[in-house]
Design a protein around this motif. Sequence first.
Motif, PDB file in Angstrom:
ATOM      1  N   PRO A  29       0.815  -1.231   0.000  1.00  0.00           N
ATOM      2  CA  PRO A  29       0.000   0.000   0.000  1.00  0.00           C
ATOM      3  C   PRO A  29       0.848   1.280   0.000  1.00  0.00           C
ATOM      4  CG  PRO A  29      -0.854  -1.570   1.609  1.00  0.00           C
ATOM      5  CD  PRO A  29       0.461  -2.115   1.131  1.00  0.00           C
ATOM      6  N   ILE A  30       1.904   1.309   0.797  1.00  0.00           N
ATOM      7  CA  ILE A  30       2.711   2.551   0.851  1.00  0.00           C
ATOM      8  C   ILE A  30       3.475   2.759  -0.463  1.00  0.00           C
ATOM      9  CG2 ILE A  30       4.740   1.583   2.093  1.00  0.00           C
ATOM     10  CD1 ILE A  30       5.012   4.333   3.404  1.00  0.00           C
ATOM     11  N   ILE A  31       3.873   1.674  -1.103  1.00  0.00           N
ATOM     12  CA  ILE A  31       4.567   1.807  -2.401  1.00  0.00           C
ATOM     13  C   ILE A  31       3.594   2.403  -3.425  1.00  0.00           C
ATOM     14  CG2 ILE A  31       5.655   0.556  -4.311  1.00  0.00           C
ATOM     15  CD1 ILE A  31       6.666  -1.511  -2.232  1.00  0.00           C
ATOM     16  N   ALA A  32       2.382   1.821  -3.505  1.00  0.00           N
ATOM     17  CA  ALA A  32       1.383   2.300  -4.477  1.00  0.00           C
ATOM     18  C   ALA A  32       1.049   3.770  -4.205  1.00  0.00           C
ATOM     19  CB  ALA A  32       0.126   1.437  -4.401  1.00  0.00           C
ATOM     20  N   LYS A  56      11.322   0.793   7.851  1.00  0.00           N
ATOM     21  CA  LYS A  56      10.641   1.830   7.070  1.00  0.00           C
ATOM     22  C   LYS A  56      10.896   1.668   5.585  1.00  0.00           C
ATOM     23  CE  LYS A  56      10.463   6.023   9.851  1.00  0.00           C
ATOM     24  NZ  LYS A  56      11.286   7.238   9.904  1.00  0.00           N
ATOM     25  N   PHE A  57       9.807   1.840   4.793  1.00  0.00           N
ATOM     26  CA  PHE A  57       9.945   1.767   3.342  1.00  0.00           C
ATOM     27  C   PHE A  57      10.733   2.977   2.821  1.00  0.00           C
ATOM     28  CE2 PHE A  57       8.243   3.539  -0.635  1.00  0.00           C
ATOM     29  CZ  PHE A  57       8.803   2.610  -1.492  1.00  0.00           C
ATOM     30  N   ALA A  58      11.738   2.710   1.986  1.00  0.00           N
ATOM     31  CA  ALA A  58      12.529   3.821   1.431  1.00  0.00           C
ATOM     32  C   ALA A  58      12.496   3.848  -0.100  1.00  0.00           C
ATOM     33  CB  ALA A  58      13.967   3.733   1.925  1.00  0.00           C
ATOM     34  N   GLY A  59      12.450   2.688  -0.741  1.00  0.00           N
ATOM     35  CA  GLY A  59      12.463   2.715  -2.199  1.00  0.00           C
ATOM     36  C   GLY A  59      12.122   1.366  -2.807  1.00  0.00           C
ATOM     37  N   PHE A  60      11.826   1.395  -4.121  1.00  0.00           N
ATOM     38  CA  PHE A  60      11.322   0.188  -4.795  1.00  0.00           C
ATOM     39  C   PHE A  60      11.529   0.285  -6.299  1.00  0.00           C
ATOM     40  CE2 PHE A  60       7.512  -1.779  -6.860  1.00  0.00           C
ATOM     41  CZ  PHE A  60       7.696  -3.089  -6.461  1.00  0.00           C
ATOM     42  N   CYS A  61      11.684  -0.876  -6.934  1.00  0.00           N
ATOM     43  CA  CYS A  61      11.707  -0.964  -8.402  1.00  0.00           C
ATOM     44  C   CYS A  61      11.488  -2.432  -8.769  1.00  0.00           C
ATOM     45  CB  CYS A  61      13.064  -0.487  -8.941  1.00  0.00           C
ATOM     46  SG  CYS A  61      13.097  -0.213 -10.721  1.00  0.00           S
ATOM     47  N   TYR A  62      10.895  -2.715  -9.915  1.00  0.00           N
ATOM     48  CA  TYR A  62      10.666  -4.121 -10.282  1.00  0.00           C
ATOM     49  C   TYR A  62      10.982  -4.378 -11.748  1.00  0.00           C
ATOM     50  CZ  TYR A  62       6.155  -2.493 -12.134  1.00  0.00           C
ATOM     51  OH  TYR A  62       5.185  -1.828 -12.828  1.00  0.00           O
ATOM     52  N   ILE A  63      11.167  -5.684 -12.014  1.00  0.00           N
ATOM     53  CA  ILE A  63      11.434  -6.127 -13.390  1.00  0.00           C
ATOM     54  C   ILE A  63      10.142  -6.692 -13.951  1.00  0.00           C
ATOM     55  CG2 ILE A  63      12.712  -7.756 -14.854  1.00  0.00           C
ATOM     56  CD1 ILE A  63      14.770  -8.040 -12.574  1.00  0.00           C
ATOM     57  N   ILE A 123      10.664   4.138  -7.452  1.00  0.00           N
ATOM     58  CA  ILE A 123      10.172   5.149  -6.527  1.00  0.00           C
ATOM     59  C   ILE A 123      11.089   5.218  -5.300  1.00  0.00           C
ATOM     60  CG2 ILE A 123       8.556   3.551  -5.358  1.00  0.00           C
ATOM     61  CD1 ILE A 123       7.732   7.217  -6.065  1.00  0.00           C
ATOM     62  N   VAL A 124      11.412   6.451  -4.895  1.00  0.00           N
ATOM     63  CA  VAL A 124      12.124   6.655  -3.625  1.00  0.00           C
ATOM     64  C   VAL A 124      11.213   7.524  -2.762  1.00  0.00           C
ATOM     65  CG1 VAL A 124      14.108   7.814  -2.550  1.00  0.00           C
ATOM     66  CG2 VAL A 124      14.454   6.321  -4.522  1.00  0.00           C
ATOM     67  N   HIS A 125      10.986   7.116  -1.540  1.00  0.00           N
ATOM     68  CA  HIS A 125      10.134   7.878  -0.629  1.00  0.00           C
ATOM     69  C   HIS A 125      10.729   9.283  -0.449  1.00  0.00           C
ATOM     70  CE1 HIS A 125       8.133   9.165   3.039  1.00  0.00           C
ATOM     71  NE2 HIS A 125       7.196   8.290   2.723  1.00  0.00           N
ATOM     72  N   PRO A 126       9.876  10.339  -0.419  1.00  0.00           N
ATOM     73  CA  PRO A 126      10.397  11.713  -0.310  1.00  0.00           C
ATOM     74  C   PRO A 126      11.411  11.905   0.823  1.00  0.00           C
ATOM     75  CG  PRO A 126       8.024  11.759  -0.681  1.00  0.00           C
ATOM     76  CD  PRO A 126       8.408  10.314  -0.576  1.00  0.00           C
ATOM     77  N   LEU A 141      20.010   7.102  -3.357  1.00  0.00           N
ATOM     78  CA  LEU A 141      19.328   5.812  -3.179  1.00  0.00           C
ATOM     79  C   LEU A 141      18.775   5.260  -4.502  1.00  0.00           C
ATOM     80  CD1 LEU A 141      18.401   3.537  -1.375  1.00  0.00           C
ATOM     81  CD2 LEU A 141      16.372   4.872  -0.763  1.00  0.00           C
ATOM     82  N   ALA A 142      18.157   6.134  -5.315  1.00  0.00           N
ATOM     83  CA  ALA A 142      17.606   5.659  -6.589  1.00  0.00           C
ATOM     84  C   ALA A 142      18.722   5.032  -7.435  1.00  0.00           C
ATOM     85  CB  ALA A 142      16.958   6.808  -7.349  1.00  0.00           C
ATOM     86  N   LYS A 143      19.871   5.636  -7.400  1.00  0.00           N
ATOM     87  CA  LYS A 143      21.013   5.136  -8.164  1.00  0.00           C
ATOM     88  C   LYS A 143      21.367   3.709  -7.726  1.00  0.00           C
ATOM     89  CE  LYS A 143      24.497   7.986 -10.177  1.00  0.00           C
ATOM     90  NZ  LYS A 143      25.447   9.049 -10.012  1.00  0.00           N
ATOM     91  N   GLN A 144      21.375   3.487  -6.409  1.00  0.00           N
ATOM     92  CA  GLN A 144      21.705   2.155  -5.887  1.00  0.00           C
ATOM     93  C   GLN A 144      20.631   1.133  -6.264  1.00  0.00           C
ATOM     94  OE1 GLN A 144      22.966   1.828  -1.693  1.00  0.00           O
ATOM     95  NE2 GLN A 144      22.926   4.046  -1.684  1.00  0.00           N
ATOM     96  N   ILE A 145      19.353   1.560  -6.167  1.00  0.00           N
ATOM     97  CA  ILE A 145      18.250   0.644  -6.506  1.00  0.00           C
ATOM     98  C   ILE A 145      18.309   0.294  -7.992  1.00  0.00           C
ATOM     99  CG2 ILE A 145      15.723   0.453  -6.679  1.00  0.00           C
ATOM    100  CD1 ILE A 145      15.534   2.281  -4.216  1.00  0.00           C
TER     101      ILE A 145
END
Length: 208
Positions: A15-18, A57-64, A79-82, A89-93
């Motif tokens: 839910p928090i990702i969406a 705590k949710f910080a970031g997400f990405c999927y294939i 997505i990276v949480h504000p 972080l986005a770079k690492q994900i």
Amino acid sequence: MKILIANESHFKYAPIIAETISESAKIRGTGIAKRTPEYIQKRLQNGNAVIALDGDKFAGFCYIEVWGNKDFVANSGLIVHPDYRNQGLAKQIKKRIFELSREKFPDAKIFGITTGLAVMKMNYELGYKPVTFSELTNDPEFWKGCQTCKNFDILTRTEQKMCLCTGMLYDPEAKEKNAKKAKHEVNSTAFKRLKSIKESLFLKKKDK
Ligand SMILES: CC(C)(COP(=O)(O)OP(=O)(O)OC[C@H]1O[C@@H](n2cnc3c(N)ncnc32)[C@H](O)[C@@H]1OP(=O)(O)O)[C@@H](O)C(=O)NCCC(=O)NCCS
């Protein structure tokens, strides 16, 4: 910060990702494919997603996502949480999901469509090149994902040839051939100009 391959134990974060994806799209005022918590849950369970957690705590997400008989895979839904932005972080994900894509689908072309300069920059550094939509998958299921984007009428009007998003592609075969070439940097000015040309072309017509 832990960057993990997601599994069922991460369902509670769907839910928090969406919500973070849809809130960010609203703030940016750009179009984006809508992802429900159920949709995110499916992506969390098949070993094809990466989640970043700061403790609990949710910080970031990405999927294939796999398309067209595994000829193409897309790295989507970044997505990276504000609270965790502008810290790399986005770079690492992106790097982790790219490596996972290469491990699991070594022969597939990796692609994405985006309106975001940050994503363009990161893709470019990973070896993606900007391409026309005709170079991307023609799997209708992928393009159906655009139906929930507010710019979908543009994609329809151009018969799926172009839209506000820029297509980017990592081709493992071409990459091998060009391996010895120097590292390129994305030309931000050119990208911004391209984006504004597209917006004035497409959005003006839309307002008429
Ligand atoms: C885009 C997003 C994922 C970036 O996350 P982040 O963790 O802040 O990004 P990073 O700190 O890893 O930065 C990566 C690169 O992008 C650049 N960048 C970050 N935000 C940017 C922005 N808003 N505009 C332009 N460049 C940006 C950084 O400067 C960095 O480039 P550099 O290596 O040349 O310095 C985050 O802002 C976000 O979740 N936005 C909303 C969702 C979104 O836009 N997703 C992409 C959908 S296509």
